[in-house]
Design an enzyme around this catalytic site. Structure first.
Site, PDB file in Angstrom:
ATOM      1  N   VAL A  63       0.817  -1.225   0.000  1.00  0.00           N
ATOM      2  CA  VAL A  63       0.000   0.000   0.000  1.00  0.00           C
ATOM      3  C   VAL A  63       0.849   1.273   0.000  1.00  0.00           C
ATOM      4  N   ASN A  89      -6.693  -0.989   6.568  1.00  0.00           N
ATOM      5  CA  ASN A  89      -6.325  -1.692   7.805  1.00  0.00           C
ATOM      6  C   ASN A  89      -4.836  -2.037   7.891  1.00  0.00           C
ATOM      7  N   SER A 141      -5.468   3.771  16.357  1.00  0.00           N
ATOM      8  CA  SER A 141      -5.008   2.940  17.487  1.00  0.00           C
ATOM      9  C   SER A 141      -5.071   3.753  18.773  1.00  0.00           C
ATOM     10  N   TYR A 154       4.901   5.220  15.405  1.00  0.00           N
ATOM     11  CA  TYR A 154       3.574   4.589  15.244  1.00  0.00           C
ATOM     12  C   TYR A 154       2.465   5.509  15.765  1.00  0.00           C
ATOM     13  N   ALA A 155       2.696   6.128  16.931  1.00  0.00           N
ATOM     14  CA  ALA A 155       1.670   7.029  17.491  1.00  0.00           C
ATOM     15  C   ALA A 155       1.450   8.214  16.556  1.00  0.00           C
ATOM     16  N   ALA A 156       2.544   8.738  15.994  1.00  0.00           N
ATOM     17  CA  ALA A 156       2.415   9.844  15.037  1.00  0.00           C
ATOM     18  C   ALA A 156       1.579   9.390  13.842  1.00  0.00           C
ATOM     19  N   SER A 157       1.838   8.170  13.381  1.00  0.00           N
ATOM     20  CA  SER A 157       1.112   7.688  12.193  1.00  0.00           C
ATOM     21  C   SER A 157      -0.369   7.489  12.498  1.00  0.00           C
ATOM     22  N   LYS A 158      -0.667   6.991  13.694  1.00  0.00           N
ATOM     23  CA  LYS A 158      -2.065   6.676  14.000  1.00  0.00           C
ATOM     24  C   LYS A 158      -2.839   7.934  14.390  1.00  0.00           C
TER      25      LYS A 158
HETATM   26  N1  CAA Z   1       5.912   2.233  30.476  1.00  0.00           N
HETATM   27  C1  CAA Z   1       6.855   2.719  31.292  1.00  0.00           C
HETATM   28  N2  CAA Z   1       8.176   2.476  31.147  1.00  0.00           N
HETATM   29  C2  CAA Z   1       8.544   1.700  30.132  1.00  0.00           C
HETATM   30  C3  CAA Z   1       7.624   1.149  29.234  1.00  0.00           C
HETATM   31  C4  CAA Z   1       6.255   1.454  29.444  1.00  0.00           C
HETATM   32  N3  CAA Z   1       5.290   0.994  28.616  1.00  0.00           N
HETATM   33  N4  CAA Z   1       8.285   0.450  28.314  1.00  0.00           N
HETATM   34  C5  CAA Z   1       9.594   0.506  28.618  1.00  0.00           C
HETATM   35  N5  CAA Z   1       9.733   1.262  29.727  1.00  0.00           N
HETATM   36  C6  CAA Z   1      10.988   1.574  30.409  1.00  0.00           C
HETATM   37  C7  CAA Z   1      11.735   0.292  30.790  1.00  0.00           C
HETATM   38  O1  CAA Z   1      11.255  -0.219  32.028  1.00  0.00           O
HETATM   39  C8  CAA Z   1      13.162   0.764  30.857  1.00  0.00           C
HETATM   40  O2  CAA Z   1      13.344   1.438  32.080  1.00  0.00           O
HETATM   41  P1  CAA Z   1      14.807   1.464  32.779  1.00  0.00           P
HETATM   42  O3  CAA Z   1      15.702   2.195  31.838  1.00  0.00           O
HETATM   43  O4  CAA Z   1      14.543   2.192  34.046  1.00  0.00           O
HETATM   44  O5  CAA Z   1      15.158   0.030  32.983  1.00  0.00           O
HETATM   45  C9  CAA Z   1      13.221   1.799  29.736  1.00  0.00           C
HETATM   46  O6  CAA Z   1      11.861   2.233  29.501  1.00  0.00           O
HETATM   47  C10 CAA Z   1      13.780   1.239  28.442  1.00  0.00           C
HETATM   48  O7  CAA Z   1      13.011   0.088  28.087  1.00  0.00           O
HETATM   49  P2  CAA Z   1      13.657  -1.219  27.428  1.00  0.00           P
HETATM   50  O8  CAA Z   1      14.748  -1.739  28.331  1.00  0.00           O
HETATM   51  O9  CAA Z   1      12.567  -2.162  27.058  1.00  0.00           O
HETATM   52  O10 CAA Z   1      14.341  -0.581  26.154  1.00  0.00           O
HETATM   53  P3  CAA Z   1      14.700  -1.242  24.799  1.00  0.00           P
HETATM   54  O11 CAA Z   1      15.426  -0.222  24.024  1.00  0.00           O
HETATM   55  O12 CAA Z   1      15.315  -2.589  24.975  1.00  0.00           O
HETATM   56  O13 CAA Z   1      13.279  -1.544  24.096  1.00  0.00           O
HETATM   57  C11 CAA Z   1      11.139  -1.016  23.221  1.00  0.00           C
HETATM   58  C12 CAA Z   1      12.385  -0.495  23.859  1.00  0.00           C
HETATM   59  C13 CAA Z   1      11.461  -1.665  21.851  1.00  0.00           C
HETATM   60  C14 CAA Z   1      10.206   0.178  23.007  1.00  0.00           C
HETATM   61  C15 CAA Z   1      10.474  -2.096  24.095  1.00  0.00           C
HETATM   62  O14 CAA Z   1      10.332  -1.569  25.405  1.00  0.00           O
HETATM   63  C16 CAA Z   1       9.104  -2.489  23.592  1.00  0.00           C
HETATM   64  O15 CAA Z   1       8.967  -3.256  22.646  1.00  0.00           O
HETATM   65  N6  CAA Z   1       8.062  -1.963  24.214  1.00  0.00           N
HETATM   66  C17 CAA Z   1       6.678  -2.191  23.789  1.00  0.00           C
HETATM   67  C18 CAA Z   1       6.154  -1.033  22.995  1.00  0.00           C
HETATM   68  C19 CAA Z   1       4.692  -1.224  22.758  1.00  0.00           C
HETATM   69  O16 CAA Z   1       3.871  -1.040  23.658  1.00  0.00           O
HETATM   70  N7  CAA Z   1       4.313  -1.609  21.515  1.00  0.00           N
HETATM   71  C20 CAA Z   1       2.963  -1.882  21.160  1.00  0.00           C
HETATM   72  C21 CAA Z   1       2.975  -2.887  20.002  1.00  0.00           C
HETATM   73  S1  CAA Z   1       1.339  -3.439  19.583  1.00  0.00           S
HETATM   74  C22 CAA Z   1       0.709  -2.137  18.770  1.00  0.00           C
HETATM   75  O17 CAA Z   1       1.341  -1.182  18.439  1.00  0.00           O
HETATM   76  C23 CAA Z   1      -0.761  -2.175  18.453  1.00  0.00           C
HETATM   77  C24 CAA Z   1      -1.431  -0.955  18.898  1.00  0.00           C
HETATM   78  O18 CAA Z   1      -1.890  -0.187  18.071  1.00  0.00           O
HETATM   79  C25 CAA Z   1      -1.562  -0.686  20.322  1.00  0.00           C
HETATM   80  P1  NAI Z   2      -0.880  -7.926  11.682  1.00  0.00           P
HETATM   81  O1  NAI Z   2       0.584  -7.693  11.661  1.00  0.00           O
HETATM   82  O2  NAI Z   2      -1.436  -9.186  12.228  1.00  0.00           O
HETATM   83  O3  NAI Z   2      -1.474  -7.767  10.200  1.00  0.00           O
HETATM   84  C1  NAI Z   2      -1.126  -6.702   9.387  1.00  0.00           C
HETATM   85  C2  NAI Z   2      -1.288  -7.125   7.954  1.00  0.00           C
HETATM   86  O4  NAI Z   2      -0.937  -5.985   7.146  1.00  0.00           O
HETATM   87  C3  NAI Z   2      -0.349  -8.264   7.542  1.00  0.00           C
HETATM   88  O5  NAI Z   2      -1.066  -9.232   6.804  1.00  0.00           O
HETATM   89  C4  NAI Z   2       0.704  -7.576   6.678  1.00  0.00           C
HETATM   90  O6  NAI Z   2       1.224  -8.422   5.661  1.00  0.00           O
HETATM   91  C5  NAI Z   2      -0.107  -6.434   6.100  1.00  0.00           C
HETATM   92  N1  NAI Z   2       0.735  -5.321   5.661  1.00  0.00           N
HETATM   93  C6  NAI Z   2       1.707  -4.692   6.351  1.00  0.00           C
HETATM   94  N2  NAI Z   2       2.284  -3.751   5.596  1.00  0.00           N
HETATM   95  C7  NAI Z   2       1.658  -3.773   4.397  1.00  0.00           C
HETATM   96  C8  NAI Z   2       1.816  -3.047   3.204  1.00  0.00           C
HETATM   97  N3  NAI Z   2       2.763  -2.127   3.053  1.00  0.00           N
HETATM   98  N4  NAI Z   2       0.964  -3.309   2.192  1.00  0.00           N
HETATM   99  C9  NAI Z   2       0.032  -4.252   2.305  1.00  0.00           C
HETATM  100  N5  NAI Z   2      -0.134  -5.005   3.402  1.00  0.00           N
HETATM  101  C10 NAI Z   2       0.661  -4.766   4.438  1.00  0.00           C
HETATM  102  O7  NAI Z   2      -1.477  -6.642  12.419  1.00  0.00           O
HETATM  103  P2  NAI Z   2      -2.885  -6.391  13.120  1.00  0.00           P
HETATM  104  O8  NAI Z   2      -2.673  -6.392  14.554  1.00  0.00           O
HETATM  105  O9  NAI Z   2      -3.932  -7.215  12.523  1.00  0.00           O
HETATM  106  O10 NAI Z   2      -3.094  -4.853  12.690  1.00  0.00           O
HETATM  107  C11 NAI Z   2      -4.058  -4.419  11.752  1.00  0.00           C
HETATM  108  C12 NAI Z   2      -4.214  -2.934  11.903  1.00  0.00           C
HETATM  109  O11 NAI Z   2      -4.705  -2.632  13.204  1.00  0.00           O
HETATM  110  C13 NAI Z   2      -2.896  -2.146  11.758  1.00  0.00           C
HETATM  111  O12 NAI Z   2      -3.164  -0.927  11.116  1.00  0.00           O
HETATM  112  C14 NAI Z   2      -2.523  -1.893  13.202  1.00  0.00           C
HETATM  113  O13 NAI Z   2      -1.695  -0.774  13.311  1.00  0.00           O
HETATM  114  C15 NAI Z   2      -3.877  -1.682  13.816  1.00  0.00           C
HETATM  115  N6  NAI Z   2      -3.940  -1.860  15.256  1.00  0.00           N
HETATM  116  C16 NAI Z   2      -3.576  -3.050  15.818  1.00  0.00           C
HETATM  117  C17 NAI Z   2      -3.675  -3.217  17.173  1.00  0.00           C
HETATM  118  C18 NAI Z   2      -3.275  -4.460  17.856  1.00  0.00           C
HETATM  119  O14 NAI Z   2      -3.178  -4.436  19.088  1.00  0.00           O
HETATM  120  N7  NAI Z   2      -3.048  -5.568  17.174  1.00  0.00           N
HETATM  121  C19 NAI Z   2      -4.175  -2.136  18.042  1.00  0.00           C
HETATM  122  C20 NAI Z   2      -4.523  -0.934  17.330  1.00  0.00           C
HETATM  123  C21 NAI Z   2      -4.418  -0.818  15.979  1.00  0.00           C
END
Ligand code: CAA
Ligand code: NAI
Length: 246
Positions: A63, A89, A141, A154-158
């Protein structure tokens, strides 16, 4: 059958939330194009959809590439003659603390999560405007609404998704095109499976319902917004997050 004979194009429809939406939309009578860059996963999904194979096709699409977005929309029109519902999506994460985040990680997320919507919607609009009808549903998100540690990109994008949704709603309502967004909370998909366990547990603990969303919880919100029941819902951001913040 809440989507009888509607044609839906679902980006990222091969995995997680998009996969649940593909299945649900087919159950509700829609014809579906899965536009995803993971061809293997898309084809596996279609072969598992035994009863619906006549109504679903896969189109390998990145996309973030304008020509591929255009080709996916053209393919939909070629297959089914129209397009009623665009679900923007597809999305990715490249999490890192901001002090360590690279420009490449920032750009990659913005290219897919923001420019992906730009390209797909721009490709779809000539058809929707000509039809004088259509529904666009964008995926934001909780991170875009409240911010999140490690997710500047990601937060900026969403958050951008919300801005685009509201701007398009203001521009396109008078052309009969509805635009809304869903802002999911943490949902049990491969995207969340990549999170460190301790951080995921911490997130679960702040959800009022004390569980992750299931992909179908979010797909149900897509279905509502895509159905005739939502005909007067426009420019709305539907939070489906188990009450993570109120
Ligand atoms: N709240 C508060 N503190 C946090 C935190 C949180 N959520 N996450 C990390 N920290 C703190 C850690 O405890 C650590 O503290 P200290 O320095 O005091 O030990 C510090 O921040 C650094 O953290 P890490 O050691 O984990 O640092 P890193 O560089 O190894 O990794 C990271 C950083 C990649 C961001 C990793 O922490 C991570 O993957 N976090 C998860 C991020 C997240 O929530 N992603 C959501 C994915 S799902 C999604 O995105 C769907 C959606 O729409 C919601
Ligand atoms: P997922 O990783 O399971 O699925 C994402 C799908 O998008 C995959 O099939 C991947 O191949 C496809 N994709 C990624 N980049 C693409 C590209 N450039 N072109 C075409 N397809 C592409 O992720 P999930 O969790 O199903 O996420 C779906 C949507 O929901 C995303 O926009 C995500 O940011 C959003 N979201 C997810 C949350 C969660 O907790 N899982 C929470 C809030 C939002």
């Amino acid at each position: 059958m809440r989507l009888q004979d509607k044609v839906a194009l679902i980006t990222g429809g091969a995995s997680g939330i998009g996969k649940a939406a593909t299945e649900l939309f087919l159950e509700q009578g829609a014809r579906v194009v899965i536009a995803d860059y993971n061809q293997e996963q898309g084809e596996q999904l279609i072969s598992a959809l035994e009863h619906h194979q006549a109504n679903v096709v896969f189109c390998r699409t990145d996309v973030s590439k304008a020509d591929q977005a255009k080709a996916a929309v053209a393919f939909t029109i070629e297959q089914y003659g129209r397009l009623d519902i665009l679900i923007n999506n597809a999305g990715i994460t490249r999490d890192a603390m901001f002090t360590k985040m690279t420009e490449e990680q920032f750009d990659e997320v913005l290219d897919i999560n923001v420019k992906g919507l730009f390209h797909m919607t721009q490709a779809a609009l000539p058809y929707l405007i000509k039809q004088g009808a259509g529904k666009i549903i964008n995926t934001s998100s909780v991170s875009g609404v409240y911010g999140n540690v490690g997710q500047t990109n990601y937060a900026a994008s969403k958050a951008a998704v919300i801005g685009m949704t509201k701007s398009w709603a203001k521009e396109l309502g008078r052309k009969g095109i509805q635009v809304n967004a869903v802002a999911p909370g943490f949902t049990a998909t491969p995207m969340v499976a990549k999170m460190p366990d301790n951080i995921l547990d911490q997130m679960k603990s702040i959800v009022s319902l004390k569980r992750l969303a299931e992909p179908r919880d979010i797909a149900n919100a897509y279905l509502f917004l895509a159905s005739d029941e939502a005909d007067y819902v426009h420019g709305h951001v539907l939070h489906v997050d188990g009450g993570i913040m109120m």
